[in-house]
Motif scaffolding. Structure first.
Motif, PDB file in Angstrom:
ATOM      1  N   ILE A   1     -71.917 -64.165   8.066  1.00 13.77           N
ATOM      2  CA  ILE A   1     -71.811 -62.736   7.776  1.00 13.77           C
ATOM      3  C   ILE A   1     -73.055 -62.001   8.269  1.00 13.77           C
ATOM      4  N   THR A   2     -74.224 -62.523   7.923  1.00 14.38           N
ATOM      5  CA  THR A   2     -75.504 -61.968   8.388  1.00 14.38           C
ATOM      6  C   THR A   2     -76.339 -63.158   8.884  1.00 14.38           C
ATOM      7  N   PRO A   3     -76.169 -63.563  10.130  1.00 15.36           N
ATOM      8  CA  PRO A   3     -76.823 -64.777  10.635  1.00 15.36           C
ATOM      9  C   PRO A   3     -78.342 -64.733  10.509  1.00 15.36           C
ATOM     10  N   HIS A   4     -78.925 -65.887  10.245  1.00 19.27           N
ATOM     11  CA  HIS A   4     -80.363 -66.004  10.005  1.00 19.27           C
ATOM     12  C   HIS A   4     -81.113 -66.340  11.286  1.00 19.27           C
ATOM     13  N   THR A   5     -82.293 -65.750  11.424  1.00 21.87           N
ATOM     14  CA  THR A   5     -83.220 -66.180  12.463  1.00 21.87           C
ATOM     15  C   THR A   5     -84.378 -66.977  11.873  1.00 21.87           C
ATOM     16  N   ARG A   6     -84.581 -66.886  10.572  1.00 22.10           N
ATOM     17  CA  ARG A   6     -85.589 -67.675   9.879  1.00 22.10           C
ATOM     18  C   ARG A   6     -84.962 -68.976   9.388  1.00 22.10           C
ATOM     19  N   PRO A   7     -85.775 -69.995   9.100  1.00 21.81           N
ATOM     20  CA  PRO A   7     -85.218 -71.241   8.560  1.00 21.81           C
ATOM     21  C   PRO A   7     -84.434 -70.965   7.278  1.00 21.81           C
ATOM     22  N   PRO A   8     -83.234 -71.531   7.147  1.00 21.60           N
ATOM     23  CA  PRO A   8     -82.431 -71.259   5.951  1.00 21.60           C
ATOM     24  C   PRO A   8     -83.101 -71.786   4.695  1.00 21.60           C
ATOM     25  N   ALA A   9     -82.977 -71.049   3.622  1.00 23.12           N
ATOM     26  CA  ALA A   9     -83.521 -71.469   2.333  1.00 23.12           C
ATOM     27  C   ALA A   9     -82.459 -72.258   1.572  1.00 23.12           C
ATOM     28  N   ASP A  10     -82.855 -72.800   0.422  1.00 21.48           N
ATOM     29  CA  ASP A  10     -81.911 -73.580  -0.382  1.00 21.48           C
ATOM     30  C   ASP A  10     -80.830 -72.694  -0.986  1.00 21.48           C
ATOM     31  N   ASP A  11     -81.175 -71.437  -1.255  1.00 26.39           N
ATOM     32  CA  ASP A  11     -80.227 -70.490  -1.845  1.00 26.39           C
ATOM     33  C   ASP A  11     -80.005 -69.333  -0.894  1.00 26.39           C
ATOM     34  N   ASP A  12     -78.842 -68.711  -1.016  1.00 31.14           N
ATOM     35  CA  ASP A  12     -78.527 -67.587  -0.139  1.00 31.14           C
ATOM     36  C   ASP A  12     -77.539 -66.673  -0.853  1.00 31.14           C
ATOM     37  N   ALA A  13     -77.239 -65.564  -0.228  1.00 31.79           N
ATOM     38  CA  ALA A  13     -76.307 -64.603  -0.816  1.00 31.79           C
ATOM     39  C   ALA A  13     -74.880 -65.146  -0.786  1.00 31.79           C
ATOM     40  N   ASP A  14     -74.139 -64.831  -1.849  1.00 32.11           N
ATOM     41  CA  ASP A  14     -72.697 -65.114  -1.863  1.00 32.11           C
ATOM     42  C   ASP A  14     -71.914 -64.060  -1.094  1.00 32.11           C
ATOM     43  N   HIS A  15     -72.543 -62.933  -0.799  1.00 32.32           N
ATOM     44  CA  HIS A  15     -71.876 -61.780  -0.178  1.00 32.32           C
ATOM     45  C   HIS A  15     -70.762 -61.248  -1.079  1.00 32.32           C
TER      46      HIS A  15
END
Length: 620
Positions: free
Chosen positions: A107-121
């Protein structure tokens, strides 16, 4: 239009929700009046904040609009509202939910390393009947593209518990355990709850429009969000001090204004909330100002939030510079450079304040303070991490070269004045910061030749400011051709340009305290003395008042600093938030909300007071 008759809630009465991708504002009556999908700077799907017909989403008791209590779940950006009706009591939870990462974010692609948690949107709302039996209602009336496109609804499945809203190329799914009915562009539901009963609703723009399966799943998502925020806050260093709570709320707000996919931070959640009631001072703040970098880094490092600080520095390192190697004054949260401004003349504006703007025409202004903000940030980060990444050294060189070439030139100044360019003292000051910090960074790399060259330029700028930027009464001017005061000269104390014992520094702090305030709160400047290209008066600037707290601390006036800090804390919103300005006459917040700069300045001011208090304790 007075706030007693206005259909718009006071700005400070909104609750702020965030999933670190976008944010929502919830009015006291339970209506979501601002939500842009899927990111902070996307077009709004709910935009009643700027026009009473631009989209809203209410969930609460039928026929009751004034809640009994509203508060954040402590240590989170999750909202609770308690309702007392003639027939009982209700408790509502609202959250832009967060949870364990389940794979790549499409939905909103990351350019930073992914974290353990993220948005559910998704926006999840739950309700529980505490006492009695009462009717709750759901009214979801989106209007996509800043209110231009009413939703077209489609019932999903055959049980009337989900419906998709579509418009302007966007689709989200409304799901609930209540029965949904469609009336034109509005989805509605009503249900009677008895003591112990629970219900939920959710708006999802996630991949596949994934939604909570039932009330238990909805509650589990809210619980996971509470856990996310509390675990995050547990990493922050919050001293045990009376200022602990405002520090925590400010930290949560700054994190909530951070765009997790890139590490950028938006200046505020909103666009076009007026700085002058009914006036034209309405700007889009959903972008990243490079000048904020140093204040953001100071705050994050003070709070021990080094991961966020590093993410933000990497975002800055990725930015595309101008042809001269300098950075723009602001960028999109995805790093884009073109923020061309347009107006939405079909929107009436908050309390009639027009125009409503999308984009920000100041993005290509010349502002010479940018170099200093970047280099101060780099030195802060290098000192803290004990390492200057190789990819950042070219940024040091380009910013130092830019500052060297630009410091003699006039510009629009820190406040982005739309009048003619001037030799603003704060811009010259940040030029000195740029070369002073560049010299220190060169020394860290054992490059004595560069360090010496940059130190010589820093000394030259300093001498120029002290010759041309100080009035006959020994006070720092706004710019070289005026004796008018400007709160930005307080930065001379904050960045160490002059020591707190210097008479010119003390004179400047005292002059601003006594002559550039309304009832003790600080103005940026007097609009009748400054050609900013706009009409009308503006409120006091909260960041400037917090700068004065810090400057008073620097010059040793701790009693005055603490007194002003206490006054500023008393005017926070009911939920501990700050907009950009405070209108003294009517004691209300003005400007975009919540405002990162105000909270960043609060963190710095609080840090100086706490340090002074701890030192005083040690000396007893």
């Amino acid at each position: 239009m007075s706030s007693t008759t206005s259909p718009f809630p006071p700005i400070a009465d909104y609750a702020f929700l965030s999933n670190c991708h976008t944010g929502a504002l919830v009015a006291p009556d339970g209506s979501v009046d601002w939500l842009c999908l899927p990111a902070f700077d996307s077009p709004s799907a709910f935009g009643d904040l700027l026009d009473r017909g631009a989209g809203s989403f209410r969930f609460g008791p039928y026929g009751i609009n004034v809640p009994t209590a509203r508060t954040y779940v402590p240590g989170t950006n999750v909202m609770t509202t308690t309702w007392h009706t003639p027939r009982g009591w209700l408790l509502v939870h609202d959250a832009l939910t967060m949870g364990p990462r389940r794979g790549p974010d499409t939905i909103t692609p990351h350019t930073r390393p992914p974290a353990d948690d993220d948005a559910d949107h998704m926006l999840v709302r739950t309700v529980e009947c505490l006492e009695g039996a009462l009717e709750i209602e759901l009214v979801c009336e989106p209007a996509f593209d800043y209110g231009r496109t009413p939703a077209t609804w489609t019932i999903v499945g055959d049980d009337d518990h989900a419906a998709d809203a579509t418009g302007a190329g966007q689709t989200f799914r409304l799901s609930t355990d209540m029965l949904i009915g469609i009336e034109g562009g509005t989805a509605r539901a009503r249900h009677v709850l008895s003591k112990g009963d629970k219900a939920f609703c959710a708006v999802s723009w996630a991949e596949g429009l994934a939604s909570p399966a039932d009330a238990a799943d909805a509650q589990a998502r809210i619980d996971a969000t509470i856990q996310f925020w509390r675990s995050w806050l547990a990493r922050a260093r919050i001293p045990d001090h009376p200022l602990r709570h405002p520090l925590e709320r400010s930290a949560l707000t700054i994190k909530g204004l951070t765009y997790m996919p890139t590490g950028a931070t938006v200046a505020a959640l909103t666009t076009s909330l007026p700085e002058a009631p009914g006036g034209e001072r309405n700007w889009d703040y959903r972008y990243t100002w490079i000048r904020d970098t140093t204040f953001t880094l100071q705050a994050l490092h003070y709070l021990n939030l080094d991961w966020e600080a590093d993410e933000f520095m990497q975002f800055v390192a990725d930015l595309e510079p101008n042809a001269d190697g300098g950075l723009q004054i602001m960028y999109g949260i995805d790093g884009r450079r073109d923020l061309t401004e347009s107006t939405r003349d079909d929107l009436g504006g908050y309390e009639g304040a027009r125009p409503v703007r999308v984009g920000n025409g100041a993005f290509d202004q010349r502002q010479n303070d940018v170099f200093g903000a970047v280099l101060d940030s780099l030195l802060l980060h290098t000192t803290r991490s004990k390492h200057l990444p190789r990819r950042l050294w070219p940024l040091v060189q380009s910013q130092a070269a830019g500052a060297t070439a630009a410091w003699r030139e006039p510009d629009q100044g820190i406040w982005e004045a739309r009048g003619k360019p001037q030799h603003y003292v704060s811009s010259k000051l940040m030029g000195w910061v740029a070369l002073d910090r560049a010299a220190k960074l060169a020394s860290i790399r054992d490059d004595d030749e560069l360090a010496g060259r940059w130190r010589t330029t820093a000394d030259e700028i300093r001498a120029d400011i002290l010759e041309h930027g100080v009035s006959d009464r020994g006070v720092l001017r706004q710019h070289y051709d005026t004796d008018a005061l400007d709160a930005s000269t307080l930065l001379a104390a904050l960045f160490g340009f002059l020591p707190g014992t210097d008479e010119r520094m003390r004179n400047t702090v005292d002059a601003i305290d006594s002559e550039l305030t309304e009832n003790g709160f600080v103005l940026r400047y007097r609009t009748d003395e400054t050609d900013d290209g706009l009409s009308g008066k503006e409120g006091t600037f909260l960041i400037c008042s917090y700068w004065l707290v810090s400057a008073l601390a620097v010059v040793g006036e701790m009693d005055r600093a603490t007194s002003l800090m206490e006054r500023l804390l008393r005017i926070s919103s009911p939920l501990g938030l700050y907009a950009e300005e405070f209108e003294v006459d009517r004691a209300r917040h003005l400007g975009n909300f919540p405002q990162a700069f105000s909270h960043l300045a609060l963190i710095e001011a609080a840090g100086r007071i706490i340090l002074s208090d701890f030192r005083a304790e040690l000396s007893l």
